[in-house]
Design a protein around this motif. Structure first.
Motif, PDB file in Angstrom:
ATOM      1  N   TYR A  17       0.842  -1.203   0.000  1.00 15.84           N
ATOM      2  CA  TYR A  17       0.000   0.000   0.000  1.00 15.84           C
ATOM      3  C   TYR A  17       0.875   1.251   0.000  1.00 15.84           C
ATOM      4  CZ  TYR A  17      -3.099   3.663   1.617  1.00 15.84           C
ATOM      5  OH  TYR A  17      -3.786   4.841   1.735  1.00 15.84           O
ATOM      6  N   ILE A  18       1.889   1.281   0.833  1.00 17.74           N
ATOM      7  CA  ILE A  18       2.783   2.444   0.928  1.00 17.74           C
ATOM      8  C   ILE A  18       3.479   2.689  -0.406  1.00 17.74           C
ATOM      9  CG2 ILE A  18       4.916   3.281   1.994  1.00 17.74           C
ATOM     10  CD1 ILE A  18       3.892   1.966   4.622  1.00 17.74           C
ATOM     11  N   LYS A  19       3.899   1.625  -1.072  1.00 17.30           N
ATOM     12  CA  LYS A  19       4.569   1.767  -2.369  1.00 17.30           C
ATOM     13  C   LYS A  19       3.611   2.300  -3.434  1.00 17.30           C
ATOM     14  CE  LYS A  19       8.130  -1.738  -1.814  1.00 17.30           C
ATOM     15  NZ  LYS A  19       8.620  -3.049  -2.262  1.00 17.30           N
ATOM     16  N   SER A  20       2.340   1.933  -3.353  1.00 13.73           N
ATOM     17  CA  SER A  20       1.378   2.345  -4.379  1.00 13.73           C
ATOM     18  C   SER A  20       0.843   3.756  -4.152  1.00 13.73           C
ATOM     19  CB  SER A  20       0.205   1.366  -4.431  1.00 13.73           C
ATOM     20  OG  SER A  20      -0.650   1.526  -3.319  1.00 13.73           O
ATOM     21  N   LEU A  21       0.984   4.282  -2.958  1.00 13.33           N
ATOM     22  CA  LEU A  21       0.373   5.562  -2.613  1.00 13.33           C
ATOM     23  C   LEU A  21       0.875   6.740  -3.445  1.00 13.33           C
ATOM     24  CD1 LEU A  21      -1.810   6.620  -0.806  1.00 13.33           C
ATOM     25  CD2 LEU A  21      -0.126   6.934   0.997  1.00 13.33           C
ATOM     26  N   PRO A  22       2.179   6.922  -3.666  1.00 11.14           N
ATOM     27  CA  PRO A  22       2.608   8.077  -4.465  1.00 11.14           C
ATOM     28  C   PRO A  22       1.994   8.105  -5.868  1.00 11.14           C
ATOM     29  CG  PRO A  22       4.480   7.164  -3.288  1.00 11.14           C
ATOM     30  CD  PRO A  22       3.334   6.201  -3.115  1.00 11.14           C
ATOM     31  N   LEU A  23       1.908   6.965  -6.525  1.00 12.69           N
ATOM     32  CA  LEU A  23       1.311   6.916  -7.857  1.00 12.69           C
ATOM     33  C   LEU A  23      -0.173   7.266  -7.802  1.00 12.69           C
ATOM     34  CD1 LEU A  23       1.558   6.362 -10.873  1.00 12.69           C
ATOM     35  CD2 LEU A  23       1.162   3.947 -10.377  1.00 12.69           C
ATOM     36  N   LYS A  24      -0.875   6.732  -6.816  1.00 11.69           N
ATOM     37  CA  LYS A  24      -2.300   7.034  -6.678  1.00 11.69           C
ATOM     38  C   LYS A  24      -2.517   8.526  -6.435  1.00 11.69           C
ATOM     39  CE  LYS A  24      -3.880   2.595  -4.897  1.00 11.69           C
ATOM     40  NZ  LYS A  24      -4.550   1.898  -3.796  1.00 11.69           N
ATOM     41  N   LEU A  25      -1.697   9.109  -5.572  1.00 17.44           N
ATOM     42  CA  LEU A  25      -1.839  10.538  -5.287  1.00 17.44           C
ATOM     43  C   LEU A  25      -1.505  11.378  -6.514  1.00 17.44           C
ATOM     44  CD1 LEU A  25      -0.371  10.698  -1.683  1.00 17.44           C
ATOM     45  CD2 LEU A  25      -2.773  10.873  -2.365  1.00 17.44           C
ATOM     46  N   ASN A  26      -0.507  10.985  -7.271  1.00 15.43           N
ATOM     47  CA  ASN A  26      -0.154  11.702  -8.493  1.00 15.43           C
ATOM     48  C   ASN A  26      -1.291  11.612  -9.515  1.00 15.43           C
ATOM     49  OD1 ASN A  26       1.805  13.195 -10.071  1.00 15.43           O
ATOM     50  ND2 ASN A  26       1.922  11.355 -11.341  1.00 15.43           N
ATOM     51  N   ASP A  27      -1.850  10.432  -9.661  1.00 17.63           N
ATOM     52  CA  ASP A  27      -2.980  10.261 -10.579  1.00 17.63           C
ATOM     53  C   ASP A  27      -4.163  11.122 -10.146  1.00 17.63           C
ATOM     54  OD1 ASP A  27      -1.523   8.451 -12.068  1.00 17.63           O
ATOM     55  OD2 ASP A  27      -2.563   6.672 -11.275  1.00 17.63           O
ATOM     56  N   ALA A  28      -4.463  11.131  -8.848  1.00 19.46           N
ATOM     57  CA  ALA A  28      -5.566  11.941  -8.336  1.00 19.46           C
ATOM     58  C   ALA A  28      -5.304  13.424  -8.583  1.00 19.46           C
ATOM     59  CB  ALA A  28      -5.785  11.675  -6.849  1.00 19.46           C
ATOM     60  N   ASP A  29      -4.075  13.853  -8.412  1.00 22.07           N
ATOM     61  CA  ASP A  29      -3.721  15.251  -8.652  1.00 22.07           C
ATOM     62  C   ASP A  29      -3.922  15.611 -10.127  1.00 22.07           C
ATOM     63  OD1 ASP A  29      -2.639  17.793  -7.700  1.00 22.07           O
ATOM     64  OD2 ASP A  29      -0.845  17.272  -8.860  1.00 22.07           O
ATOM     65  N   ASN A  47     -12.819   7.686 -12.325  1.00 22.49           N
ATOM     66  CA  ASN A  47     -11.477   7.326 -11.869  1.00 22.49           C
ATOM     67  C   ASN A  47     -11.114   8.051 -10.581  1.00 22.49           C
ATOM     68  OD1 ASN A  47     -10.956   5.492 -13.925  1.00 22.49           O
ATOM     69  ND2 ASN A  47     -10.115   7.056 -15.265  1.00 22.49           N
ATOM     70  N   MET A  48     -11.506   9.306 -10.458  1.00 20.84           N
ATOM     71  CA  MET A  48     -11.231  10.041  -9.219  1.00 20.84           C
ATOM     72  C   MET A  48     -11.959   9.380  -8.053  1.00 20.84           C
ATOM     73  SD  MET A  48      -9.698  12.404  -7.592  1.00 20.84           S
ATOM     74  CE  MET A  48      -9.255  13.963  -8.290  1.00 20.84           C
ATOM     75  N   HIS A  49     -13.206   9.024  -8.277  1.00 23.73           N
ATOM     76  CA  HIS A  49     -13.977   8.357  -7.224  1.00 23.73           C
ATOM     77  C   HIS A  49     -13.283   7.068  -6.794  1.00 23.73           C
ATOM     78  CE1 HIS A  49     -17.188   5.705  -5.683  1.00 23.73           C
ATOM     79  NE2 HIS A  49     -17.561   6.804  -5.074  1.00 23.73           N
ATOM     80  N   ARG A  50     -12.852   6.278  -7.777  1.00 27.80           N
ATOM     81  CA  ARG A  50     -12.177   5.009  -7.483  1.00 27.80           C
ATOM     82  C   ARG A  50     -10.875   5.240  -6.729  1.00 27.80           C
ATOM     83  NH1 ARG A  50      -8.107   2.963  -9.753  1.00 27.80           N
ATOM     84  NH2 ARG A  50      -8.226   4.264 -11.601  1.00 27.80           N
ATOM     85  N   LEU A  51     -10.081   6.217  -7.191  1.00 28.06           N
ATOM     86  CA  LEU A  51      -8.802   6.504  -6.540  1.00 28.06           C
ATOM     87  C   LEU A  51      -8.987   6.950  -5.097  1.00 28.06           C
ATOM     88  CD1 LEU A  51      -6.834   8.342  -9.350  1.00 28.06           C
ATOM     89  CD2 LEU A  51      -6.052   6.346  -8.083  1.00 28.06           C
ATOM     90  N   VAL A  52      -9.864   7.910  -4.906  1.00 31.19           N
ATOM     91  CA  VAL A  52     -10.075   8.425  -3.549  1.00 31.19           C
ATOM     92  C   VAL A  52     -10.607   7.331  -2.637  1.00 31.19           C
ATOM     93  CG1 VAL A  52     -11.409  10.084  -2.182  1.00 31.19           C
ATOM     94  CG2 VAL A  52     -10.312  10.820  -4.292  1.00 31.19           C
ATOM     95  N   HIS A  53     -11.494   6.527  -3.167  1.00 33.85           N
ATOM     96  CA  HIS A  53     -12.054   5.433  -2.370  1.00 33.85           C
ATOM     97  C   HIS A  53     -10.991   4.411  -2.006  1.00 33.85           C
ATOM     98  CE1 HIS A  53     -15.517   3.467  -0.712  1.00 33.85           C
ATOM     99  NE2 HIS A  53     -15.245   2.352  -1.356  1.00 33.85           N
ATOM    100  N   SER A  54     -10.005   4.221  -2.884  1.00 34.44           N
ATOM    101  CA  SER A  54      -8.966   3.228  -2.614  1.00 34.44           C
ATOM    102  C   SER A  54      -7.885   3.749  -1.654  1.00 34.44           C
ATOM    103  CB  SER A  54      -8.324   2.755  -3.919  1.00 34.44           C
ATOM    104  OG  SER A  54      -7.472   3.749  -4.463  1.00 34.44           O
ATOM    105  N   ILE A  55      -7.825   5.063  -1.528  1.00 34.43           N
ATOM    106  CA  ILE A  55      -6.831   5.646  -0.620  1.00 34.43           C
ATOM    107  C   ILE A  55      -7.383   5.594   0.787  1.00 34.43           C
ATOM    108  CG2 ILE A  55      -5.637   7.763   0.034  1.00 34.43           C
ATOM    109  CD1 ILE A  55      -5.523   8.452  -2.963  1.00 34.43           C
TER     110      ILE A  55
END
Length: 55
Positions: A17-29, A47-55
């Motif tokens: 999860y920690i490794k995936s977080l920077p990419l997810k945050l960049n995508d959300a940004d 996609n934003m809904h999915r990303l935020v929900h997964s964070i």
């Protein structure tokens, strides 16, 4: 079967999860920028809904 304990599995899950977080945050940004500029698609909203929900 392996001798991996629940603690080991949780540690691996946390590290993944920690490794995936920077990419997810960049995508959300990136998506947020398009939404803010009014240049988004329906897929961006989904996609934003999915990303935020997964964070």
């Amino acid at each position: 079967m392996g001798s991996e304990t629940v603690r080991d599995k949780l540690k691996a899950l946390r590290e993944s999860y920690i490794k995936s977080l920077p990419l997810k945050l960049n995508d959300a940004d990136d998506i947020y920028g398009r939404i803010k500029d009014g240049a988004h698609s329906d897929a961006d909203i989904a996609n934003m809904h999915r990303l935020v929900h997964s964070i």
